[in-house]
Design an enzyme around this catalytic site. Sequence first.
Site, PDB file in Angstrom:
ATOM      1  N   GLY A   1      45.950  39.996  43.295  1.00 21.69           N
ATOM      2  CA  GLY A   1      45.095  40.673  44.264  1.00 21.69           C
ATOM      3  C   GLY A   1      44.760  39.757  45.425  1.00 21.69           C
ATOM      4  O   GLY A   1      44.868  40.133  46.591  1.00 21.69           O
ATOM      5  N   ALA A   2      44.396  38.511  45.091  1.00 20.55           N
ATOM      6  CA  ALA A   2      44.038  37.560  46.142  1.00 20.55           C
ATOM      7  C   ALA A   2      45.249  37.302  47.032  1.00 20.55           C
ATOM      8  O   ALA A   2      45.145  37.271  48.261  1.00 20.55           O
ATOM      9  CB  ALA A   2      43.551  36.269  45.506  1.00 20.55           C
TER      10      ALA A   2
ATOM     11  N   SER B   1      47.444  40.449  37.805  1.00 26.85           N
ATOM     12  CA  SER B   1      46.314  39.548  37.575  1.00 26.85           C
ATOM     13  C   SER B   1      45.425  39.490  38.801  1.00 26.85           C
ATOM     14  O   SER B   1      45.782  39.975  39.877  1.00 26.85           O
ATOM     15  CB  SER B   1      46.832  38.148  37.262  1.00 26.85           C
ATOM     16  OG  SER B   1      47.316  37.558  38.461  1.00 26.85           O
ATOM     17  N   LYS B   2      44.284  38.848  38.608  1.00 25.23           N
ATOM     18  CA  LYS B   2      43.345  38.673  39.713  1.00 25.23           C
ATOM     19  C   LYS B   2      44.017  37.916  40.863  1.00 25.23           C
ATOM     20  O   LYS B   2      43.790  38.212  42.030  1.00 25.23           O
ATOM     21  CB  LYS B   2      42.134  37.897  39.180  1.00 25.23           C
ATOM     22  CG  LYS B   2      41.018  37.764  40.174  1.00 25.23           C
ATOM     23  CD  LYS B   2      39.816  37.087  39.565  1.00 25.23           C
ATOM     24  CE  LYS B   2      38.976  36.468  40.657  1.00 25.23           C
ATOM     25  NZ  LYS B   2      37.912  35.627  40.162  1.00 25.23           N
ATOM     26  N   ARG B   3      44.834  36.940  40.490  1.00 28.87           N
ATOM     27  CA  ARG B   3      45.521  36.150  41.518  1.00 28.87           C
ATOM     28  C   ARG B   3      46.445  37.005  42.386  1.00 28.87           C
ATOM     29  O   ARG B   3      46.571  36.768  43.578  1.00 28.87           O
ATOM     30  CB  ARG B   3      46.315  35.006  40.873  1.00 28.87           C
ATOM     31  CG  ARG B   3      45.886  33.663  41.412  1.00 28.87           C
ATOM     32  CD  ARG B   3      46.526  32.504  40.688  1.00 28.87           C
ATOM     33  NE  ARG B   3      46.327  32.588  39.250  1.00 28.87           N
ATOM     34  CZ  ARG B   3      47.323  32.547  38.358  1.00 28.87           C
ATOM     35  NH1 ARG B   3      48.575  32.432  38.765  1.00 28.87           N
ATOM     36  NH2 ARG B   3      47.064  32.607  37.081  1.00 28.87           N
TER      37      ARG B   3
END
Length: 508
Positions: free
Chosen positions: A267-268, A263-265
């Site tokens: 990556g962060a 998910s995008k999270r």
Amino acid sequence: MPLKPVRVRFAPSPTGPLHIGGLRTAIYNYLYAKKHGGEFILRIEDTDRKRYVQGAEDYIIRALEWMNIPFDEGPGKETNNASYRQSERSTIYKTYIKQLLDNGKAYIAFDSSESLDTHRKEHELKGKTFIYNWHNRNKLDNSLNLSKEEVSKRLEKNVPYVVRFLSPDSKKLVLHDVIRGTMEIDSSLLDDKILFKSDGMPTYHLANVVDDHLMEISHVIRGEEWLPSLALHILLYEAFAWDPPIFAHLPLILKPEGKGKLSKRDGAKGGFPVFPLAWEDSIGYKEEGYFPDALLNYLSLLGWNPGTDQEIFNKQQLISLFELERVHKAGARFDPEKTKWYNHEYLQHRTPAELTQAFLPILQSQIKETRVFNPSVTSSPKYIETTLILLKERATFVKDFWPLGEFFYHTPESYNEKAVRKRWKPNTNLLLKDLNSEFERVEDFSANHLEELTKNWITKKEYSFGEVMPPLRLAIVGDLKGPHLFDIMSVIGKEETIRRINMAIDKL
Ligand code: GLU
């Protein structure tokens, strides 16, 4: 070789930027099409206007362009004047929904969301799940139970409605998927999915099937999250009496830890991009400095491999080797370190001229006129190329060249303090002065010659290498890092070498 001409499509919904998983779906479609001399089509599935995001379509197109996987047909590349944006095809879907209604394959339902909610709750209280299908469709507010006149009256009065698919009660469905093989499903478990809404828009299922048919799609290659829709899609093809395409559902891309969808999270959290290009406050692979061909290579092997240990493949090789049958069933773990490894590998194979061209804007933005030595030489492409050849083994990205090799342009202003404390001994100044006078006498400032001379001098003077080499490096580089020291000295030249040694002696 497939019999029908190969036509595949990438059909994203413009609800945001393209995620790594979507990008891999696009890549597999592209590879498959090109392998079979077919067409790669981009279709924008934007019928859900509530989830529509401004700029997302443009983003998707730019991302495919950057990745160098151009589509043959799509927005801006129309054939027969037909739109590739579903929101602009609504009259088409109206014709087809009418056909289903006329043939008794679909029906109109007026149930309000409140009444459906009530049914859901009542079922829950009894420990059951409410499914709108053969179980209870005969008790609900739809055209199966109302008179023709009543239905017409409500439609005239613009009472909101949906069109639902009439799922067969007990049909054994045999579904085929190139990657997953054959699956059997009992149609009585399916609900009567909504195909069309009174706002005049189809839902994903209807638009998707109608368009795949009209666009003569031969293979539907899409993410595993669409596997649960396969039974309905097959039933829709049957209802229309159309031949279905061949289906291949790709495995998920998993988090670096291996469990759950990337998910995008993630990556962060892990400090790596999940989008090809920057989107709002998220940096993309492009901006991070990745080469699109390195990313293409990595993503192509995320869920597929040609069965060898080879890891580096250019686009042509990927095209000729790609096989849907070899795509894995299990999810593929995303490895951000491996993306870096690929970029490093690809950087090693860029020509010095390519690297120089890519590095120039970075160099120009970093360089300080006041600190640059011998500008007429150090700004020449030849000089830059020479430095990049020496540095590239250590570089993952083009942007690394600056921190790795600033000393090729700037005379050091300061010295790594910790290294100075450890390496700069009371006799260092004298020793370097002596060595510097040797360098002054040298005509041939090639790395080999400098190395030979320095080694002989160390032996003659009975010094240890540890006494000489680290301080010499500190004087030249300002730190203990960098490529082979004699290469650096040879590149920056005699005058600058001597000047740097004198400066260090003065300052330290
Ligand atoms: N619009 C769907 C998506 O966003 C496409 C699914 C399909 O390829 O059938 O993923």
